[in-house]
Design a protein around this motif. Structure first.
Motif, PDB file in Angstrom:
ATOM      1  N   GLY A 112       1.035  -0.997  -0.584  1.00 58.33           N
ATOM      2  CA  GLY A 112      -0.046  -0.299  -0.468  1.00 58.33           C
ATOM      3  C   GLY A 112       0.849   1.383   0.105  1.00 58.33           C
ATOM      4  N   THR A 113       1.681   1.089   0.321  1.00 57.46           N
ATOM      5  CA  THR A 113       3.140   2.686  -0.272  1.00 57.46           C
ATOM      6  C   THR A 113       3.437   2.636  -0.936  1.00 57.46           C
ATOM      7  N   GLU A 114       3.808   3.406  -1.706  1.00 62.45           N
ATOM      8  CA  GLU A 114       4.301   3.939  -3.364  1.00 62.45           C
ATOM      9  C   GLU A 114       5.791   4.331  -2.564  1.00 62.45           C
ATOM     10  N   TRP A 115       6.596   3.198  -3.272  1.00 62.35           N
ATOM     11  CA  TRP A 115       8.124   4.070  -2.985  1.00 62.35           C
ATOM     12  C   TRP A 115       8.614   4.376  -4.064  1.00 62.35           C
ATOM     13  N   ALA A 116       9.424   5.269  -4.238  1.00 62.97           N
ATOM     14  CA  ALA A 116      10.378   5.639  -4.590  1.00 62.97           C
ATOM     15  C   ALA A 116      11.449   5.278  -5.658  1.00 62.97           C
ATOM     16  N   VAL A 117      12.492   4.541  -6.163  1.00 66.16           N
ATOM     17  CA  VAL A 117      14.004   4.251  -6.160  1.00 66.16           C
ATOM     18  C   VAL A 117      14.619   5.231  -6.342  1.00 66.16           C
ATOM     19  N   THR A 118      15.219   4.933  -5.735  1.00 65.19           N
ATOM     20  CA  THR A 118      16.556   6.091  -4.629  1.00 65.19           C
ATOM     21  C   THR A 118      17.791   5.196  -5.603  1.00 65.19           C
ATOM     22  N   THR A 119      18.543   4.006  -5.096  1.00 65.23           N
ATOM     23  CA  THR A 119      19.547   3.533  -5.602  1.00 65.23           C
ATOM     24  C   THR A 119      19.089   2.082  -5.721  1.00 65.23           C
ATOM     25  N   LEU A 120      20.225   1.569  -7.317  1.00 65.42           N
ATOM     26  CA  LEU A 120      20.603   0.364  -7.288  1.00 65.42           C
ATOM     27  C   LEU A 120      21.867   0.127  -6.840  1.00 65.42           C
ATOM     28  N   LEU A 121      21.487  -0.685  -6.777  1.00 68.17           N
ATOM     29  CA  LEU A 121      22.816  -2.299  -5.470  1.00 68.17           C
ATOM     30  C   LEU A 121      23.111  -3.030  -6.474  1.00 68.17           C
ATOM     31  N   ASP A 122      23.931  -3.778  -7.025  1.00 69.14           N
ATOM     32  CA  ASP A 122      24.484  -4.558  -7.449  1.00 69.14           C
ATOM     33  C   ASP A 122      25.943  -4.425  -6.700  1.00 69.14           C
ATOM     34  N   GLY A 123      25.568  -6.279  -6.126  1.00 70.60           N
ATOM     35  CA  GLY A 123      26.671  -6.918  -5.249  1.00 70.60           C
ATOM     36  C   GLY A 123      27.465  -5.458  -4.182  1.00 70.60           C
ATOM     37  N   GLU A 124      28.177  -5.725  -3.653  1.00 73.98           N
ATOM     38  CA  GLU A 124      28.777  -4.334  -3.281  1.00 73.98           C
ATOM     39  C   GLU A 124      28.985  -3.332  -3.215  1.00 73.98           C
ATOM     40  N   THR A 125      27.549  -2.492  -4.208  1.00 70.80           N
ATOM     41  CA  THR A 125      28.257  -1.417  -5.540  1.00 70.80           C
ATOM     42  C   THR A 125      26.494  -0.294  -5.381  1.00 70.80           C
ATOM     43  N   ALA A 126      26.503   0.435  -4.882  1.00 72.40           N
ATOM     44  CA  ALA A 126      25.390   1.483  -4.419  1.00 72.40           C
ATOM     45  C   ALA A 126      24.963   2.234  -5.601  1.00 72.40           C
ATOM     46  N   THR A 127      24.229   2.196  -6.311  1.00 75.82           N
ATOM     47  CA  THR A 127      24.165   3.929  -7.625  1.00 75.82           C
ATOM     48  C   THR A 127      23.475   4.439  -7.432  1.00 75.82           C
ATOM     49  N   THR A 128      23.499   5.716  -7.482  1.00 81.00           N
ATOM     50  CA  THR A 128      21.973   6.718  -7.037  1.00 81.00           C
ATOM     51  C   THR A 128      21.387   6.933  -8.540  1.00 81.00           C
ATOM     52  N   VAL A 129      20.256   7.155  -8.358  1.00 81.10           N
ATOM     53  CA  VAL A 129      19.422   7.010  -9.644  1.00 81.10           C
ATOM     54  C   VAL A 129      19.094   8.549  -9.870  1.00 81.10           C
ATOM     55  N   PRO A 130      19.275   8.610 -10.576  1.00 77.01           N
ATOM     56  CA  PRO A 130      19.441  10.088 -12.053  1.00 77.01           C
ATOM     57  C   PRO A 130      19.491  10.843 -10.472  1.00 77.01           C
ATOM     58  N   ALA A 131      19.817  12.668  -9.851  1.00 75.87           N
ATOM     59  CA  ALA A 131      18.697  13.067  -9.172  1.00 75.87           C
ATOM     60  C   ALA A 131      17.998  14.482 -11.083  1.00 75.87           C
TER      61      ALA A 131
END
Length: 283
Positions: free
Chosen positions: A160-179
């Motif tokens: 029921g919550t709308e989740w806004a994706v902020t980060t893309l994860l790949d193993g130990e690497t976190a990539t910020t979604v472009p602002a």
């Protein structure tokens, strides 16, 4: 703006929780990890999602952006997001003393007001702090009198919550979604009571089955529209859809959802302020 890549690598420290020093118990469980070096406490500061309310540096108080967050994990490191950059720092906890090391931060360009708060917050993070817990309010005070005021954040509901994706994860690497991704194209998803998930992956709308079993979600095939968008949007979309395949483990701390398989692809998301009402929109 180019996508920012950040790999968190910080040392693990032994003392993990705040010992109860005549302070009233908070709402946490206070369970230790079971090893001999862990301080079991009725007043935990680790493993709690803290919303940052304000910081006071040099006698000047600055109110925090709505989405400013700080968390100290049970492995001796803290992660913070004050509205723009991702920040990590080594932490040592002993009694009512919390010592923070030198913050490591990504280097994204931020809105001027957020950048101003972020600088003040980073200044307030350094060195040794005295922690004072009162109910669900935590105050960290440096020897010089600078303070950071925080409040415990209750977990948002998965369904029921709308989740806004902020980060893309790949193993130990976190990539910020472009602002600079267009607002209407910002990735978002909502889990429904009927066992479906739907949203927008960055360009196209999608829907599919999502079966929740304990702390895992089993994703079935998804269907989506077939529009073509600029490459930055398509790249984000491919990463989001890749994370919504197979069996994933999910955790919710405060307003933050993490969805990933061990060593695999996943996403980090934040509960949208509009909550379940906006979540009913298909995008």
């Amino acid at each position: 703006m180019h996508t920012q890549r950040m790999t968190l690598s910080v040392s693990v420290l032994a003392l993990l929780t705040l010992a109860a020093c005549g302070t009233e118990s908070g709402s946490g469980s206070g369970k230790g990890s079971g090893d001999g070096d862990t301080v079991q406490s009725d007043v935990p500061v680790t493993g709690v999602a803290w919303r940052v309310d304000s910081v006071t540096v040099g006698g000047k108080k600055t109110e925090a952006p709505e989405d400013a967050r700080l968390e100290i994990d049970p492995k001796g490191r803290a992660k913070a997001d004050f509205g723009c950059n991702h920040i990590s720092v080594d932490v040592q906890v002993k009694g009512d003393r919390i010592t923070l090391g030198k913050p490591v931060t990504t280097q994204m360009a931020c809105d001027e007001d957020i950048e101003k708060f972020e600088k003040a917050a980073i200044d307030a993070m350094g060195g040794e702090h005295t922690a004072k817990l009162s109910g669900e309010k935590l105050t960290l005070t440096t020897e010089g009198g600078d303070t950071m005021a925080l409040s415990e954040e209750k977990p948002a509901e998965l369904v029921g919550t709308e989740w806004a994706v902020t980060t893309l994860l790949d193993g130990e690497t976190a990539t910020t979604v472009p602002a600079d991704l267009p607002k209407k194209k910002a990735p978002r998803l909502t889990f429904a009571e009927d066992g479906t998930v739907r949203g927008n992956a960055g360009c196209n709308s999608f829907s599919g089955k999502a079966t929740v079993k304990g702390s895992t979600i089993v994703f079935g095939p998804t269907v989506s529209t077939r529009k073509m968008c600029p490459e930055a949007e398509m790249e984000t979309e491919r990463a989001v859809l890749a994370a919504l395949k197979g069996t994933k483990t999910y955790t919710i701390k405060g307003s933050t959802l993490t969805l990933a398989a061990d060593g695999g692809k996943g996403i980090g998301a934040t509960a949208a302020s509009a909550g379940s009402e906006s979540g009913s929109q298909h995008g």
